[in-house]
Design a protein around this motif. Structure first.
Motif, mmCIF file in Angstrom:
data_model
loop_
_atom_site.group_PDB
_atom_site.id
_atom_site.type_symbol
_atom_site.label_atom_id
_atom_site.label_comp_id
_atom_site.label_asym_id
_atom_site.label_seq_id
_atom_site.Cartn_x
_atom_site.Cartn_y
_atom_site.Cartn_z
ATOM 1 N N ALA A 104 -11.655 0.349 3.645
ATOM 2 C CA ALA A 104 -10.445 0.436 2.816
ATOM 3 C C ALA A 104 -9.548 1.530 3.335
ATOM 4 O O ALA A 104 -9.985 2.492 3.954
ATOM 5 C CB ALA A 104 -10.848 0.731 1.374
ATOM 6 N N THR A 105 -8.251 1.394 3.084
ATOM 7 C CA THR A 105 -7.324 2.449 3.467
ATOM 8 C C THR A 105 -7.424 3.572 2.473
ATOM 9 O O THR A 105 -8.182 3.522 1.527
ATOM 10 C CB THR A 105 -5.895 1.901 3.521
ATOM 11 O OG1 THR A 105 -5.624 1.259 2.277
ATOM 12 C CG2 THR A 105 -5.741 0.924 4.641
ATOM 13 N N LEU A 106 -6.594 4.565 2.690
ATOM 14 C CA LEU A 106 -6.647 5.803 1.906
ATOM 15 C C LEU A 106 -6.804 5.557 0.416
ATOM 16 O O LEU A 106 -6.083 4.808 -0.185
ATOM 17 C CB LEU A 106 -5.354 6.593 2.161
ATOM 18 C CG LEU A 106 -5.120 7.834 1.300
ATOM 19 C CD1 LEU A 106 -6.165 8.870 1.565
ATOM 20 C CD2 LEU A 106 -3.740 8.363 1.521
ATOM 21 N N ARG B 112 0.829 -1.203 0.000
ATOM 22 C CA ARG B 112 0.000 0.000 0.000
ATOM 23 C C ARG B 112 0.869 1.261 0.000
ATOM 24 O O ARG B 112 0.536 2.245 -0.662
ATOM 25 C CB ARG B 112 -0.924 -0.017 1.217
ATOM 26 C CG ARG B 112 -1.977 1.084 1.207
ATOM 27 C CD ARG B 112 -2.824 1.029 -0.043
ATOM 28 N NE ARG B 112 -3.828 2.084 -0.063
ATOM 29 C CZ ARG B 112 -4.579 2.350 -1.112
ATOM 30 N NH1 ARG B 112 -4.431 1.665 -2.225
ATOM 31 N NH2 ARG B 112 -5.481 3.316 -1.063
ATOM 32 N N VAL B 113 1.960 1.239 0.742
ATOM 33 C CA VAL B 113 2.873 2.381 0.742
ATOM 34 C C VAL B 113 3.385 2.633 -0.678
ATOM 35 O O VAL B 113 3.463 3.784 -1.129
ATOM 36 C CB VAL B 113 4.057 2.133 1.700
ATOM 37 C CG1 VAL B 113 5.095 3.240 1.567
ATOM 38 C CG2 VAL B 113 3.567 2.046 3.140
ATOM 39 N N TRP B 114 3.732 1.560 -1.383
ATOM 40 C CA TRP B 114 4.219 1.692 -2.750
ATOM 41 C C TRP B 114 3.139 2.274 -3.659
ATOM 42 O O TRP B 114 3.423 3.143 -4.495
ATOM 43 C CB TRP B 114 4.679 0.338 -3.272
ATOM 44 C CG TRP B 114 5.094 0.352 -4.717
ATOM 45 C CD1 TRP B 114 4.440 -0.223 -5.754
ATOM 46 C CD2 TRP B 114 6.259 0.988 -5.268
ATOM 47 N NE1 TRP B 114 5.118 0.006 -6.928
ATOM 48 C CE2 TRP B 114 6.238 0.745 -6.660
ATOM 49 C CE3 TRP B 114 7.297 1.726 -4.724
ATOM 50 C CZ2 TRP B 114 7.227 1.219 -7.518
ATOM 51 C CZ3 TRP B 114 8.291 2.208 -5.577
ATOM 52 C CH2 TRP B 114 8.244 1.961 -6.949
ATOM 53 N N GLN B 115 1.894 1.859 -3.491
ATOM 54 C CA GLN B 115 0.804 2.396 -4.301
ATOM 55 C C GLN B 115 0.637 3.897 -4.065
ATOM 56 O O GLN B 115 0.445 4.669 -5.015
ATOM 57 C CB GLN B 115 -0.499 1.660 -3.975
ATOM 58 C CG GLN B 115 -0.526 0.222 -4.428
ATOM 59 C CD GLN B 115 -1.754 -0.524 -3.926
ATOM 60 O OE1 GLN B 115 -2.457 -0.057 -3.025
ATOM 61 N NE2 GLN B 115 -2.015 -1.698 -4.492
ATOM 62 N N LEU C 91 0.356 13.621 0.536
ATOM 63 C CA LEU C 91 0.756 12.250 0.221
ATOM 64 C C LEU C 91 2.170 11.922 0.711
ATOM 65 O O LEU C 91 2.394 10.815 1.217
ATOM 66 C CB LEU C 91 0.636 11.985 -1.282
ATOM 67 C CG LEU C 91 -0.796 11.837 -1.814
ATOM 68 C CD1 LEU C 91 -0.782 11.471 -3.289
ATOM 69 C CD2 LEU C 91 -1.585 10.817 -1.021
ATOM 70 N N PRO C 92 3.169 12.815 0.584
ATOM 71 C CA PRO C 92 4.474 12.508 1.191
ATOM 72 C C PRO C 92 4.378 12.252 2.691
ATOM 73 O O PRO C 92 5.037 11.355 3.219
ATOM 74 C CB PRO C 92 5.311 13.753 0.883
ATOM 75 C CG PRO C 92 4.731 14.284 -0.381
ATOM 76 C CD PRO C 92 3.247 14.027 -0.260
ATOM 77 N N TYR D 14 2.960 5.945 -2.928
ATOM 78 C CA TYR D 14 4.151 6.624 -3.441
ATOM 79 C C TYR D 14 4.066 6.783 -4.960
ATOM 80 O O TYR D 14 4.363 7.862 -5.508
ATOM 81 C CB TYR D 14 5.405 5.844 -3.061
ATOM 82 C CG TYR D 14 6.682 6.410 -3.652
ATOM 83 C CD1 TYR D 14 7.265 7.555 -3.107
ATOM 84 C CD2 TYR D 14 7.280 5.809 -4.753
ATOM 85 C CE1 TYR D 14 8.425 8.082 -3.651
ATOM 86 C CE2 TYR D 14 8.442 6.330 -5.301
ATOM 87 C CZ TYR D 14 9.005 7.461 -4.743
ATOM 88 O OH TYR D 14 10.150 7.990 -5.294
ATOM 89 N N VAL D 15 3.662 5.739 -5.662
ATOM 90 C CA VAL D 15 3.533 5.818 -7.119
ATOM 91 C C VAL D 15 2.479 6.849 -7.498
ATOM 92 O O VAL D 15 2.664 7.633 -8.445
ATOM 93 C CB VAL D 15 3.181 4.434 -7.703
ATOM 94 C CG1 VAL D 15 2.790 4.551 -9.171
ATOM 95 C CG2 VAL D 15 4.367 3.486 -7.541
ATOM 96 N N ALA D 16 1.369 6.876 -6.770
ATOM 97 C CA ALA D 16 0.334 7.872 -7.047
ATOM 98 C C ALA D 16 0.888 9.276 -6.872
ATOM 99 O O ALA D 16 0.598 10.184 -7.675
ATOM 100 C CB ALA D 16 -0.862 7.647 -6.120
ATOM 101 N N HIS D 17 1.696 9.475 -5.832
ATOM 102 C CA HIS D 17 2.286 10.793 -5.612
ATOM 103 C C HIS D 17 3.247 11.165 -6.736
ATOM 104 O O HIS D 17 3.239 12.310 -7.212
ATOM 105 C CB HIS D 17 3.024 10.822 -4.268
ATOM 106 C CG HIS D 17 3.861 12.052 -4.088
ATOM 107 N ND1 HIS D 17 3.311 13.297 -3.883
ATOM 108 C CD2 HIS D 17 5.218 12.230 -4.109
ATOM 109 C CE1 HIS D 17 4.279 14.191 -3.769
ATOM 110 N NE2 HIS D 17 5.436 13.573 -3.902
ATOM 111 N N VAL D 18 4.084 10.229 -7.153
ATOM 112 C CA VAL D 18 5.052 10.523 -8.217
ATOM 113 C C VAL D 18 4.333 10.873 -9.515
ATOM 114 O O VAL D 18 4.705 11.832 -10.217
ATOM 115 C CB VAL D 18 6.009 9.334 -8.417
ATOM 116 C CG1 VAL D 18 6.860 9.529 -9.662
ATOM 117 C CG2 VAL D 18 6.901 9.172 -7.191
#
Length: 393
Positions: free
Chosen positions: A391-393, A85-88, A149-150, A90-94
């Motif tokens: 669901a999470t964020l 989920r952290v990776w998802q 998001l960061p 992070y990718v959304a933020h990028v």
């Protein structure tokens, strides 16, 4: 009481979805450069705003989802799901980061509105593009409004060991969170930002809201249940909320000192958002107490059709948040380059909310279509809440 017994039953709490959707809407309206739309956000009526609510609910729902995974499948499995989920996020933020920067630079060049570069803090990209992009990938460089998001990536990234401890000693973890918050405010702890300064949302301070949400989800709510039922607490809550509203509204008056003593007014102005001022934290806690008291989990009104757009936006929060951030930039640009009249501002706000809601409904439909036919047949209809953990964020 064990954490497993303290966890709520595995059903979706529509209040979480409703208020998370409301937080998304409030942040979108608050990010638009519009004096009219600002009155439809939270920030003009109290010390806390949509960001505070967003972080708190994210901590609550993350604890519910990943605590169950850890309890059922073990720490390693729960941690891998959490890091996925952290990776998802992070990718959304990028993706949002790159698309946001490209749009600002493109529109600034085509429209000749060079002031957009400084207005949205994009100037470092022109001075040192490679370094700026690298710092952006490391979450140190953040254009205007790309701070939430960061913060969430950092909080979620550190959540696995914290959650493991909370499942065993939740009160000690909560105490440690409070001490970290106090130390960060006392000693000025924060993460460095690029090209200078510190993070707008100090993670050492804002973690308190996230951990509070997790603590309540894992049984802390039972500990504080007496506060929700106390008439004295409700009386104090109403007085404090009225005071916070008066102090916040006074900041928009030409002579606020004519209403409040200068010393009192300056104690709350400007509102310390970066380090999560104690009065800001207290304001959100009181709002939560009042909301839980007035809106029980089984309130029939939660299923009313009028709330479905908000609930749907809360259920698809990550996508809606990213779209809302980008639309706030688009709306601000349209208002600056065309008309900034009252009708134009209201139209921009309503149009953005409609697009965010459409995205939420589309993502909900798309996720259902991606499920196997058998699984879809066993799921409730689109307008009914899922009987599973939030669901999470």
């Amino acid at each position: 009481m064990s954490a497993e017994l303290a966890l709520p039953p595995p059903q979706r709490d529509l209040r979480l979805d409703l208020f998370r959707g409301l937080a998304n809407w409030a942040m979108f309206l608050g990010h638009i450069f519009s004096p009219v739309l600002a009155w439809f956000s939270f920030r003009n009526y109290g010390f806390s705003d949509g960001a505070d609510l967003f972080v708190f609910i994210s901590g609550y729902t993350s604890a519910l989802v990943f605590a169950r995974k850890m309890l059922e499948r073990g720490f390693v499995f729960g941690t891998t799901r959490l890091f996925r989920r952290v990776w998802q996020i992070y990718v959304a933020h990028v993706l949002l980061f790159v698309f946001y920067l490209a749009s600002i630079l493109f529109l600034a060049d085509r429209s000749g509105a060079s002031d957009l570069i400084n207005q949205f803090h994009v100037a470092p990209l022109l001075l040192a593009p490679v370094e700026t992009l690298a710092q952006g990938l490391m979450l140190k460089y953040k254009p205007l409004n790309l701070d939430v998001l960061p913060l969430y990536v950092v909080l979620m990234g550190a959540f696995a060991p914290m959650l493991w401890l909370m499942l065993r000693h939740r009160n000690w973890v909560m105490l440690g969170s409070v001490l970290l918050y106090l130390a960060a405010r006392q000693f000025g702890w924060n993460l460095p930002s690029y090209p200078s300064g510190v993070w707008y949302f100090n993670p050492f301070a804002w973690q308190l809201l996230f951990v509070l949400g997790a603590w309540l989800a894992l049984g802390g709510a039972d500990t504080l249940h007496f506060l929700i039922r106390s008439r004295l607490v409700l009386f104090f809550a109403v007085i404090y909320l009225l005071f916070a509203a008066a102090m916040t509204l006074a900041a928009h008056l030409p002579e606020p000192h004519a209403i409040f003593p200068r010393v009192l007014f300056e104690a709350f102005t400007p509102n310390d958002k970066t380090n999560l001022a104690p009065y800001r934290f207290l304001h959100l806690v009181i709002l939560i107490i009042v909301a839980v008291r007035l809106i029980p989990i089984d309130a029939p009104g939660l299923r009313a059709a009028i709330w479905r757009p908000l609930v749907k936006c809360g259920q698809q929060s990550l996508e809606v948040f990213c779209v809302g951030i980008y639309l706030s930039f688009v709306a601000s640009l349209i208002l600056q380059t065309t008309s900034d009249g009252i009708f134009a501002q209201l139209l921009a706000g309503a149009g953005g909310l409609a697009i965010m809601t459409a995205v939420a409904y589309y993502r909900s439909w798309s996720k259902r279509m991606e499920k196997p036919v058998e699984a879809r047949g066993n799921h409730p209809a689109a307008d009914e809440p899922r009987r599973s953990g939030p669901a999470t964020l």
